[in-house]
Scaffold this motif. Structure first.
Motif, PDB file in Angstrom:
ATOM      1  N   LEU A  74      58.271 -17.799 -12.868  1.00 49.08           N
ATOM      2  CA  LEU A  74      57.030 -17.984 -13.630  1.00 49.08           C
ATOM      3  C   LEU A  74      55.952 -17.023 -13.122  1.00 49.08           C
ATOM      4  O   LEU A  74      55.226 -16.414 -13.909  1.00 49.08           O
ATOM      5  N   SER A  75      55.878 -16.875 -11.774  1.00 52.58           N
ATOM      6  CA  SER A  75      54.858 -15.982 -11.207  1.00 52.58           C
ATOM      7  C   SER A  75      55.104 -14.549 -11.620  1.00 52.58           C
ATOM      8  O   SER A  75      54.165 -13.763 -11.759  1.00 52.58           O
ATOM      9  N   GLY A  76      56.380 -14.188 -11.791  1.00 52.81           N
ATOM     10  CA  GLY A  76      56.691 -12.808 -12.131  1.00 52.81           C
ATOM     11  C   GLY A  76      56.600 -12.522 -13.617  1.00 52.81           C
ATOM     12  O   GLY A  76      56.158 -11.445 -14.013  1.00 52.81           O
ATOM     13  N   PHE A  77      57.062 -13.491 -14.421  1.00 55.21           N
ATOM     14  CA  PHE A  77      57.250 -13.167 -15.835  1.00 55.21           C
ATOM     15  C   PHE A  77      56.386 -13.964 -16.805  1.00 55.21           C
ATOM     16  O   PHE A  77      56.318 -13.623 -17.973  1.00 55.21           O
ATOM     17  N   TYR A  93      45.874 -14.679  -4.675  1.00 53.93           N
ATOM     18  CA  TYR A  93      46.957 -15.628  -4.907  1.00 53.93           C
ATOM     19  C   TYR A  93      48.302 -15.190  -4.322  1.00 53.93           C
ATOM     20  O   TYR A  93      49.070 -16.022  -3.857  1.00 53.93           O
ATOM     21  N   ASP A  94      48.623 -13.892  -4.324  1.00 51.77           N
ATOM     22  CA  ASP A  94      49.960 -13.452  -3.942  1.00 51.77           C
ATOM     23  C   ASP A  94      50.300 -13.757  -2.486  1.00 51.77           C
ATOM     24  O   ASP A  94      51.472 -13.867  -2.118  1.00 51.77           O
ATOM     25  N   GLY A  95      49.263 -13.900  -1.645  1.00 48.00           N
ATOM     26  CA  GLY A  95      49.518 -14.308  -0.268  1.00 48.00           C
ATOM     27  C   GLY A  95      50.148 -15.688  -0.211  1.00 48.00           C
ATOM     28  O   GLY A  95      50.995 -15.980   0.639  1.00 48.00           O
ATOM     29  N   LEU A  96      49.738 -16.544  -1.159  1.00 47.69           N
ATOM     30  CA  LEU A  96      50.293 -17.896  -1.223  1.00 47.69           C
ATOM     31  C   LEU A  96      51.781 -17.839  -1.554  1.00 47.69           C
ATOM     32  O   LEU A  96      52.584 -18.575  -0.976  1.00 47.69           O
ATOM     33  N   LEU A  97      52.151 -16.932  -2.471  1.00 44.77           N
ATOM     34  CA  LEU A  97      53.566 -16.761  -2.826  1.00 44.77           C
ATOM     35  C   LEU A  97      54.406 -16.467  -1.579  1.00 44.77           C
ATOM     36  O   LEU A  97      55.493 -17.006  -1.396  1.00 44.77           O
ATOM     37  N   GLN A  99      48.517  -9.545  -8.185  1.00 43.38           N
ATOM     38  CA  GLN A  99      47.676  -8.541  -7.543  1.00 43.38           C
ATOM     39  C   GLN A  99      48.489  -7.632  -6.627  1.00 43.38           C
ATOM     40  O   GLN A  99      48.142  -6.489  -6.414  1.00 43.38           O
ATOM     41  N   ARG A 100      49.555  -8.170  -6.061  1.00 48.59           N
ATOM     42  CA  ARG A 100      50.284  -7.411  -5.062  1.00 48.59           C
ATOM     43  C   ARG A 100      51.776  -7.319  -5.364  1.00 48.59           C
ATOM     44  O   ARG A 100      52.365  -6.276  -5.281  1.00 48.59           O
ATOM     45  N   TYR A 101      52.388  -8.473  -5.703  1.00 48.48           N
ATOM     46  CA  TYR A 101      53.840  -8.494  -5.925  1.00 48.48           C
ATOM     47  C   TYR A 101      54.137  -8.506  -7.415  1.00 48.48           C
ATOM     48  O   TYR A 101      53.492  -9.215  -8.184  1.00 48.48           O
TER      49      TYR A 101
END
Lengths: 160, 554
Positions: free
Chosen positions: A61-64, B73-77, B241-243
């Motif tokens: 979900l985060s990616g797409f 947010y991407d740091g949380l990932l 933002q990053r990944y």
């Protein structure tokens, strides 16, 4: 270990084959051990599928699905942050469930098996060469009572 | 008083306390059980705290807070990957505890003696993964010290210039870690981890409370303020933002970025269960139940800590600001210490800021020192127990001999790491932690999982899987943009290890996991069938019984 409830060797025992020289291998035919194995397999499968499935769904979900993740829930809290926090909740919940189940359903069985099989017939050592006769009623693995688990394991003797 | 002296003083205090414990641990016991596994009598919760200490490296503490502060947010990932990995470890930990004695090699040989090939593969993979991880931590320590002690070009600390201070830090960290491990073995290392864990959690709680206090304990207000201060608005709180960045008009780059992100996620989540310093800690508890308890404690502590880094990261974005963070360190590693100074100053003036900064700085040093000690111990244990005891001495070493070899091995591994870190101190080594995770996931995890769960798996499979996974991840990184061919489109500077102009990258992803983990599993399966002679089910049944019931475990 996972998924095979009936080790091939156990089917052969009744026909009088040689018990192989693994020190604990014969316990693998014990009904209670097979139950323990099934329970562990189910537990591990559920926990892994739950956590990894939920994690990779979240990653996907985060990616797409960035549009969906960007939706606002309350104030500055969006779907992405909410799902991220839910990852923590799910991880903690699955861990708790795993520990509770293992304590209730696995540990007692394991302790029972460690203590030695009930009603086993005393067999002279070494087990390796014993020919097991076909038992009259079902598959019974003869093992001496008591300290069988500490029995001859030369490779463990010196340090432990 | 100068805050740099305060940081220095606090850190020296930590070192003195832990050295005292090390000397006491030395007096305790001298057997192999003591040196490798701390006497095997650690309680579950205590080992859990130590596990959390082993795991929360500077990358988790400073790195994640920094990524959140700069990329939101991407740091949380990233931190969620580190956490979910532990659920994968949970079902493996009891089985490994019951079947192994000191090392991963014990598990892979199914508890049998000998099997020189398997033992050698275990040594190679353990040492390789540890040294890469070690290098990242030590170079990080060198970079950190100049930042935390505020040594810039032209400024001097205790009469040393920047370069000398960096080298001195790396050497000092190296000497200390060798001391802990050589003298105190697992017991001393465990205590270092426990003290460090407690300090880190305490520092985290204090900082989190102070940051949230600034916003009236309203998390929403903090997030809003962080988003405003970042200059990216609501995007700061969203993924991307990053990944897995979207590149408009270039669908190939977009796909590569997304795959890279998934590859990273895969390595993070599958690597933990194969990290040598984590695996070795499973053997320090008396039984499988304690092993399970220790992992659940570790999950609780690590989860709580990552929730706090979330506050620290967004807090730093809101209260310190992107510009100030980037001015100190472009990758954001000093966001947490800078935040400490900012909130400390707000509460108790300049002195408050200095004290809090000094405390967080000392915690960061303690973190690095603890993690590198764990890694050196893991390598030394594998070299002595698997390499010397099982391969060279054919499984019949004298116990005192093996422990002596372990002490020498820790000195050697530590020294090699110091030399490499001094040589590499100006390289950007941030990718090494991700690489270590990828190698652990590709080389160690397939061998561990298949040993425990696949009846037909054999020595040929272990050897092929370990070397195949290791080689695949190393080769893919060598051929990736991390090493050559990545150029910043704005400044035109090289973002790779090699300078601009050198370009031999063939593999588009920066994280090899997506390809190398399947290769690891595939090699293990192919190796098994290639080496297969007669299937003897007894050793596997024996292992299965011991793994699940704990019968005959040490």
């Amino acid at each position: 270990m996972v998924g095979d409830s009936q080790p091939a060797r156990c089917q052969g025992i009744g026909r009088g084959v040689t018990v192989p020289p693994g020190h604990y291998a014969s316990v693998a035919c014990d009904e209670r051990f097979r139950l323990l194995r099934r329970r562990f397999a189910h537990l591990a499968l559920w926990v892994l599928c739950g956590s990894l499935g939920w994690y990779f769904a979240y990653v996907a979900l985060s990616g797409f699905a960035r549009g969906f993740m960007a939706r606002t829930v309350v104030g500055d809290l969006n779907v992405a942050l909410l799902l991220g926090l839910l990852q923590f909740v799910v991880t903690f919940a699955l861990t708790g469930a795993y520990v509770a189940y293992a304590r209730r359903r696995l540990d007692p069985l394991a302790a029972e098996l460690r203590a030695g099989p009930p009603g086993g017939v005393r067999v002279p050592r070494p087990v390796a060469e014993v020919r097991v006769p076909r038992p009259a009623g079902g598959v019974v693995v003869p093992e001496p009572r008591g300290e069988w688990n500490k029995a001859v394991r030369p490779d463990l003797g010196e340090v432990g | 008083m100068d805050e740099r002296m305060l940081t220095f003083g606090l850190f020296v205090g930590f070192v003195l306390v832990t050295l005292g414990i090390t000397v006491r641990a030395r007096a305790g016991g001298k057997g192999a059980d003591d040196f490798y596994a701390g006497g095997r009598m650690l309680s579950g919760p205590r080992n859990g705290v130590a596990l959390a200490g082993d795991y929360m490296s500077a990358a988790s503490f400073l790195g994640i807070a920094g990524i959140i502060a700069l990329s939101g947010y991407d740091g949380l990932l990233y931190s969620i990957g580190f956490l979910v990995a532990w659920v994968v470890t949970l079902p493996l930990v009891e089985l490994m505890r019951n079947t192994g004695r000191f090392t991963m090699g014990d598990v892979l040989t199914r508890g049998a003696r000998g099997q020189a090939g398997v033992r050698a593969a275990a040594v190679v993979s353990t040492v390789t993964v540890s040294v890469f991880y070690l290098l990242a931590q030590m170079v990080g320590a060198g970079a950190l010290v100049s930042l935390l002690l505020g040594i810039h070009e032209g400024r001097r600390f205790l009469g040393m210039s920047t370069g000398t201070a960096r080298t001195a830090t790396i050497v000092a960290v190296g000497v200390l870690m060798i001391c802990y491990v050589m003298v105190g073995g697992m017991k001393a290392t465990t205590w270092v981890q426990i003290i460090k864990s407690v300090l880190l959690m305490a520092g985290g709680v204090v900082l989190t409370a102070l940051v949230l206090g600034r916003f009236g304990f309203d998390v929403g207000a903090m997030l809003g303020s962080a988003a405003d201060a970042s200059g990216k608005g609501a995007d700061f709180l969203r993924p991307g933002q990053r990944y897995g960045q979207d590149v408009p008009g270039d669908s190939y780059r977009t796909i590569v970025n997304k795959l890279d992100f998934i590859s990273l996620a895969l390595a993070l989540v599958l690597g933990t269960a194969g990290l040598p310093h984590i695996v070795n800690r499973f053997f320090t508890v008396p039984d499988s139940r304690a092993a399970r308890t220790s992992v659940s404690w570790a999950i609780g502590l690590i989860g709580a800590f990552y929730l706090m880094t979330l506050v620290l990261g967004f807090g730093a974005a809101a209260l310190v600001g992107r510009q100030a963070i980037v001015a100190q360190d472009p990758s954001g590693n000093t966001a947490a210490p800078q935040l400490a100074r900012a909130v400390g100053e707000h509460v108790a003036g300049r002195a408050g800021g200095q004290i809090l900064l000094a405390f967080i700085g000392a915690v960061a040093f303690a973190t690095i020192l603890a993690v590198v000690s764990g890694l050196v111990l893991a390598s030394a244990t594998s070299l002595a127990h698997d390499g010397f005891g099982q391969v060279l001495m054919l499984g019949r070493p004298r116990e005192s001999q093996e422990v002596a070899v372990a002490r020498v091995a820790s000195f050697l591994v530590g020294s090699v790491a110091v030399v490499l870190a001094v040589v590499a101190q100006n390289l950007n080594v941030a990718f090494l932690v991700a690489l270590a995770f990828a190698m652990a996931a590709s080389a160690n995890l397939p061998a561990i999982v298949l040993s425990l769960f696949w009846r037909r798996f054999n020595a040929g499979g272990v050897v092929a899987g370990v070397y195949g996974g290791l080689a695949a991840s190393l080769a893919l990184v060598l051929l990736s943009p991390v090493v050559s061919g990545k150029v910043d489109p704005v400044t035109g500077r090289s973002l790779s290890l090699f300078p601009k102009g050198v370009d031999f990258h063939l593999f588009p992803l920066e994280n090899p996991g997506l390809v190398s983990i399947p290769i690891g599993f595939l090699c293990a399966v192919v190796g098994t069938f290639a080496a297969r002679r007669e299937t003897d089910p007894a050793p596997y049944d024996d292992l299965a019984v011991r793994a699940l019931t704990g019968a005959g475990s040490h």
